[in-house]
Scaffold this motif. Sequence first.
Motif, PDB file in Angstrom:
ATOM      1  N   ARG A 211       0.833  -1.209   0.000  1.00 33.14           N
ATOM      2  CA  ARG A 211       0.000   0.000   0.000  1.00 33.14           C
ATOM      3  C   ARG A 211       0.874   1.269   0.000  1.00 33.14           C
ATOM      4  NH1 ARG A 211      -2.361   0.036   5.514  1.00 33.14           N
ATOM      5  NH2 ARG A 211      -0.149  -0.421   5.776  1.00 33.14           N
ATOM      6  N   ALA A 212       0.353   2.327  -0.600  1.00 34.42           N
ATOM      7  CA  ALA A 212       1.015   3.636  -0.514  1.00 34.42           C
ATOM      8  C   ALA A 212      -0.040   4.733  -0.563  1.00 34.42           C
ATOM      9  CB  ALA A 212       2.015   3.807  -1.664  1.00 34.42           C
ATOM     10  N   ALA A 213       0.356   5.934  -0.079  1.00 31.25           N
ATOM     11  CA  ALA A 213      -0.562   7.092  -0.091  1.00 31.25           C
ATOM     12  C   ALA A 213      -0.188   7.984  -1.267  1.00 31.25           C
ATOM     13  CB  ALA A 213      -0.448   7.868   1.220  1.00 31.25           C
ATOM     14  N   VAL A 214      -1.096   8.060  -2.230  1.00 35.69           N
ATOM     15  CA  VAL A 214      -0.778   8.699  -3.510  1.00 35.69           C
ATOM     16  C   VAL A 214      -1.470  10.057  -3.638  1.00 35.69           C
ATOM     17  CG1 VAL A 214      -0.909   8.416  -6.023  1.00 35.69           C
ATOM     18  CG2 VAL A 214      -0.584   6.407  -4.550  1.00 35.69           C
ATOM     19  N   LEU A 215      -0.703  11.065  -4.060  1.00 31.14           N
ATOM     20  CA  LEU A 215      -1.272  12.378  -4.382  1.00 31.14           C
ATOM     21  C   LEU A 215      -1.488  12.446  -5.889  1.00 31.14           C
ATOM     22  CD1 LEU A 215      -1.868  15.333  -3.181  1.00 31.14           C
ATOM     23  CD2 LEU A 215       0.339  15.940  -4.190  1.00 31.14           C
ATOM     24  N   TYR A 216      -2.751  12.617  -6.276  1.00 32.38           N
ATOM     25  CA  TYR A 216      -3.057  12.757  -7.703  1.00 32.38           C
ATOM     26  C   TYR A 216      -3.119  14.217  -8.114  1.00 32.38           C
ATOM     27  CZ  TYR A 216      -4.045   7.800  -8.358  1.00 32.38           C
ATOM     28  OH  TYR A 216      -3.921   6.441  -8.457  1.00 32.38           O
ATOM     29  N   LYS A 217      -3.555  15.076  -7.171  1.00 30.21           N
ATOM     30  CA  LYS A 217      -3.745  16.493  -7.493  1.00 30.21           C
ATOM     31  C   LYS A 217      -3.611  17.299  -6.206  1.00 30.21           C
ATOM     32  CE  LYS A 217      -7.250  19.419  -9.747  1.00 30.21           C
ATOM     33  NZ  LYS A 217      -7.991  20.000  -8.594  1.00 30.21           N
ATOM     34  N   GLU A 218      -2.906  18.429  -6.279  1.00 30.14           N
ATOM     35  CA  GLU A 218      -2.734  19.260  -5.095  1.00 30.14           C
ATOM     36  C   GLU A 218      -4.097  19.708  -4.575  1.00 30.14           C
ATOM     37  OE1 GLU A 218      -1.372  19.938  -8.027  1.00 30.14           O
ATOM     38  OE2 GLU A 218       0.812  20.096  -7.828  1.00 30.14           O
ATOM     39  N   GLY A 219      -4.257  19.637  -3.256  1.00 26.20           N
ATOM     40  CA  GLY A 219      -5.525  20.051  -2.653  1.00 26.20           C
ATOM     41  C   GLY A 219      -6.494  18.893  -2.461  1.00 26.20           C
ATOM     42  N   ASP A 220      -6.236  17.771  -3.126  1.00 21.42           N
ATOM     43  CA  ASP A 220      -7.091  16.588  -2.963  1.00 21.42           C
ATOM     44  C   ASP A 220      -6.529  15.690  -1.849  1.00 21.42           C
ATOM     45  OD1 ASP A 220      -8.714  17.395  -4.974  1.00 21.42           O
ATOM     46  OD2 ASP A 220      -8.161  15.803  -6.395  1.00 21.42           O
ATOM     47  N   PRO A 221      -7.416  14.907  -1.200  1.00 24.11           N
ATOM     48  CA  PRO A 221      -6.904  13.959  -0.202  1.00 24.11           C
ATOM     49  C   PRO A 221      -5.987  12.926  -0.868  1.00 24.11           C
ATOM     50  CG  PRO A 221      -9.322  14.095  -0.139  1.00 24.11           C
ATOM     51  CD  PRO A 221      -8.874  14.842  -1.350  1.00 24.11           C
ATOM     52  N   LEU A 222      -5.136  12.341  -0.055  1.00 21.04           N
ATOM     53  CA  LEU A 222      -4.299  11.248  -0.566  1.00 21.04           C
ATOM     54  C   LEU A 222      -5.159  10.003  -0.745  1.00 21.04           C
ATOM     55  CD1 LEU A 222      -1.144  11.691   1.715  1.00 21.04           C
ATOM     56  CD2 LEU A 222      -1.561  12.582  -0.584  1.00 21.04           C
ATOM     57  N   VAL A 223      -4.783   9.190  -1.710  1.00 11.27           N
ATOM     58  CA  VAL A 223      -5.503   7.945  -1.965  1.00 11.27           C
ATOM     59  C   VAL A 223      -4.609   6.770  -1.556  1.00 11.27           C
ATOM     60  CG1 VAL A 223      -6.598   6.517  -3.727  1.00 11.27           C
ATOM     61  CG2 VAL A 223      -6.704   9.026  -3.902  1.00 11.27           C
ATOM     62  N   ILE A 224      -5.150   5.925  -0.668  1.00 14.03           N
ATOM     63  CA  ILE A 224      -4.375   4.740  -0.261  1.00 14.03           C
ATOM     64  C   ILE A 224      -4.710   3.625  -1.246  1.00 14.03           C
ATOM     65  CG2 ILE A 224      -3.880   3.112   1.612  1.00 14.03           C
ATOM     66  CD1 ILE A 224      -3.441   5.992   2.451  1.00 14.03           C
ATOM     67  N   GLU A 225      -3.701   3.142  -1.931  1.00 19.60           N
ATOM     68  CA  GLU A 225      -3.995   2.049  -2.856  1.00 19.60           C
ATOM     69  C   GLU A 225      -2.788   1.155  -3.061  1.00 19.60           C
ATOM     70  OE1 GLU A 225      -4.323   5.293  -6.309  1.00 19.60           O
ATOM     71  OE2 GLU A 225      -4.746   3.251  -7.000  1.00 19.60           O
ATOM     72  N   ASP A 226      -3.036   0.065  -3.756  1.00 23.49           N
ATOM     73  CA  ASP A 226      -1.954  -0.909  -3.970  1.00 23.49           C
ATOM     74  C   ASP A 226      -1.002  -0.422  -5.058  1.00 23.49           C
ATOM     75  OD1 ASP A 226      -2.796  -2.605  -2.036  1.00 23.49           O
ATOM     76  OD2 ASP A 226      -3.892  -3.949  -3.391  1.00 23.49           O
ATOM     77  N   VAL A 227       0.267  -0.582  -4.753  1.00 26.29           N
ATOM     78  CA  VAL A 227       1.302  -0.186  -5.706  1.00 26.29           C
ATOM     79  C   VAL A 227       2.303  -1.326  -5.839  1.00 26.29           C
ATOM     80  CG1 VAL A 227       1.062   2.245  -5.032  1.00 26.29           C
ATOM     81  CG2 VAL A 227       2.826   0.842  -3.945  1.00 26.29           C
ATOM     82  N   ILE A 228       3.115  -1.232  -6.871  1.00 26.96           N
ATOM     83  CA  ILE A 228       4.180  -2.225  -7.084  1.00 26.96           C
ATOM     84  C   ILE A 228       5.517  -1.544  -6.824  1.00 26.96           C
ATOM     85  CG2 ILE A 228       5.278  -3.790  -8.736  1.00 26.96           C
ATOM     86  CD1 ILE A 228       2.378  -4.548  -8.199  1.00 26.96           C
ATOM     87  N   VAL A 229       6.255  -2.032  -5.841  1.00 28.94           N
ATOM     88  CA  VAL A 229       7.576  -1.480  -5.521  1.00 28.94           C
ATOM     89  C   VAL A 229       8.625  -2.369  -6.180  1.00 28.94           C
ATOM     90  CG1 VAL A 229       9.170  -0.896  -3.672  1.00 28.94           C
ATOM     91  CG2 VAL A 229       6.719  -0.550  -3.344  1.00 28.94           C
ATOM     92  N   PRO A 230       9.440  -1.786  -7.059  1.00 23.90           N
ATOM     93  CA  PRO A 230      10.381  -2.627  -7.824  1.00 23.90           C
ATOM     94  C   PRO A 230      11.503  -3.206  -6.960  1.00 23.90           C
ATOM     95  CG  PRO A 230      10.829  -0.306  -8.200  1.00 23.90           C
ATOM     96  CD  PRO A 230       9.570  -0.361  -7.373  1.00 23.90           C
ATOM     97  N   ALA A 231      12.143  -4.219  -7.454  1.00 24.00           N
ATOM     98  CA  ALA A 231      13.347  -4.740  -6.806  1.00 24.00           C
ATOM     99  C   ALA A 231      14.433  -3.673  -6.918  1.00 24.00           C
ATOM    100  CB  ALA A 231      13.788  -6.027  -7.490  1.00 24.00           C
TER     101      ALA A 231
END
Lengths: 379, 379
Positions: B7-27
């Motif tokens: 999981r990570a907290a993603v900012l899509y647009k300034e002023g919007d809440p962060l979105v917690i979603e699944d991400v892929i972290v590379p080796a």
Amino acid sequence: MNPIKCRAAVLYKEGDPLVIEDVIVPAPDVNQVRVKMVSVGICATDAHFVWGTAKMESWGHKLPSVLGHEGTGIVESIGSNVHDFQAGDVVLMSIIPQCNECVLCQNPNTNICMKNLLPDMGSRVSKKLAKSGQALYGIMGLGTFSDYITVNRDQLFKMTNKVNIENSAIISCAVATGFYSAVNLGKVLPGSTCGIWGIGSIGLNVLQGCKYSKAKNIIAIDITPSKKDIAIEFGATEFVNPKQLNGGQTLEQYLLEKYGGVDYAFDCFGSQIIIDQALKSLSVTGTFVLIGVPPDDTNIVYPCNQLMTGRTITGGFVGGKKSEQAYSELVEMYERKQIKIDQMITDKIPLTKINEGFDNLRSGKVIRSLVTFTGTKMN
Amino acid sequence: MNPIKCRAAVLYKEGDPLVIEDVIVPAPDVNQVRVKMVSVGICATDAHFVWGTAKMESWGHKLPSVLGHEGTGIVESIGSNVHDFQAGDVVLMSIIPQCNECVLCQNPNTNICMKNLLPDMGSRVSKKLAKSGQALYGIMGLGTFSDYITVNRDQLFKMTNKVNIENSAIISCAVATGFYSAVNLGKVLPGSTCGIWGIGSIGLNVLQGCKYSKAKNIIAIDITPSKKDIAIEFGATEFVNPKQLNGGQTLEQYLLEKYGGVDYAFDCFGSQIIIDQALKSLSVTGTFVLIGVPPDDTNIVYPCNQLMTGRTITGGFVGGKKSEQAYSELVEMYERKQIKIDQMITDKIPLTKINEGFDNLRSGKVIRSLVTFTGTKMN
């Protein structure tokens, strides 16, 4: 001790020539010393008032005033409570007093003294006009364009007579200001890149300070091509005339592309254009040092985000170095030929020719002129 | 090594809440390390983007991006050419890399590294969205609001596990920035007077730095009265609420009359009003240190004649102190209880509550919240 009648160069109004006339120099009062002048440098800070580009009032000064703030002389007499000077001592003047007692004198990071002259610049009467008895002020607590001056002992420093006393006059301001603006205020690091805007006597001493600090690139910047040779002699590794850059490149573009910007930018002139240009030329961790005294309404305008990589903006009178320490170091370096002073003095004139001296400074004909006083020459 | 889905907290647009979603972290690639996060502080610098008061683009960032730039974690795996880290090491993150090889790393007076993240803040892809495979950037080369991150080894520092690892996360930014802005950038002298604008976690660490430097007067300035107690606990000798001064006195009048101005003024908030007020409150030899990150269009506007008594204006990321040196000193001081850290952490929340964390920071309810990650707790 009696008052002395002698000559001085008086400013009645900014923009007008100085008037040489007879004045009355009082006997030294408590904590005062009367000095027979040997030699005084003609400095651009005084010139701003003669040329009318600065107002005495904005410095806290009053008119009429005797100009002159560099100088060497011989102690003529001392007032009461003065124990560390005696008649015959060779002395150097300082625009910055040093009482050695106040909280600022105890602070190693400043040369400002609580007994600083600034608040009483206009109020310290040093002389009277001989013809009318009108009170005359002395610029920066001094007013050294005068055969004699009576001055607070905190603005005098005893020096050796093993060096050229006449030429030493410029240690007072030009040498100390330039050298310590690099060595003390800027704290130039070995291997660094320095840009020096304005190659007059201050600029040349900044060059010496940068060289002394083992800077790698020392870039002398001036629009007068004839200053190249002396800049190189004093330590410049490059001379740049901003008006002669290739292909319409701006100076800041040139400096950023060639050096990644300058680690230290010294404004030795004091103008909005140079200040802006120098600030834009800083490397990511660069330090800007304001040395030249700009017109009253000049501002630093700088984007905050440019500060965040660790840039610094500073300035100071006489390189921020305490006078006693500065002068003793410089006189010793002069004696040991570790700094150049004689090469900067390109003219010596009597007090009667002082207005020509200011004209020659403005036209760029001279690096530094001295007003020398007859009958006090030591060597 | 395989990519990790987390999981990570993603900012899509300034002023919007962060979105917690699944991400892929590379080796981890060459010179990279993959870290399982333990704890991350919620800092106002990230908050500016969440609140919409700053643009990612003006920092060289791209969207969408994972926020978070403080943090501690445990090394999960290492890429090739990494010899000084191994799985299981406890590490602290730095927004400032330190290659120890470049000309700036050789310069003792800056923590900026030629391999600095700033130019490539937007370009360093650290993750992908699990659902779409879209590239995700990480703020300041990190993006620590994520169960795992893959990061350049120059931004990681090995630390001891003898201290509270969760709480140590704020050494990364808040503690190092505040403490070294006083000790290193400001170079606070014993006996001096310090003004600290903004009593959040940065301000409290500036207080600690001023106290450590033996400042005599440490004035905490904040418009939130409830911050008085913690300010005093951290070393303030006085708490001033500028809105509650007697008789309509301005803060700068108060400070000039009571102390002759402040020798050091720290803006720990980053606003035009505070910057102007702090600059006006400087003593004749005062130093202004910009710590808080102000909105993009904020300028220093300062009369040149005010610089000439030796005032200084500076700023810097993380107190201008090299990360390795800063972190090793601070961890040791924390272990020896020479600095307070635990007292500043007023809330701990899971990643899922991160938006509440930013709300609480804005309302002044918390000094510093931590996002803590389950399954990695060390003590």
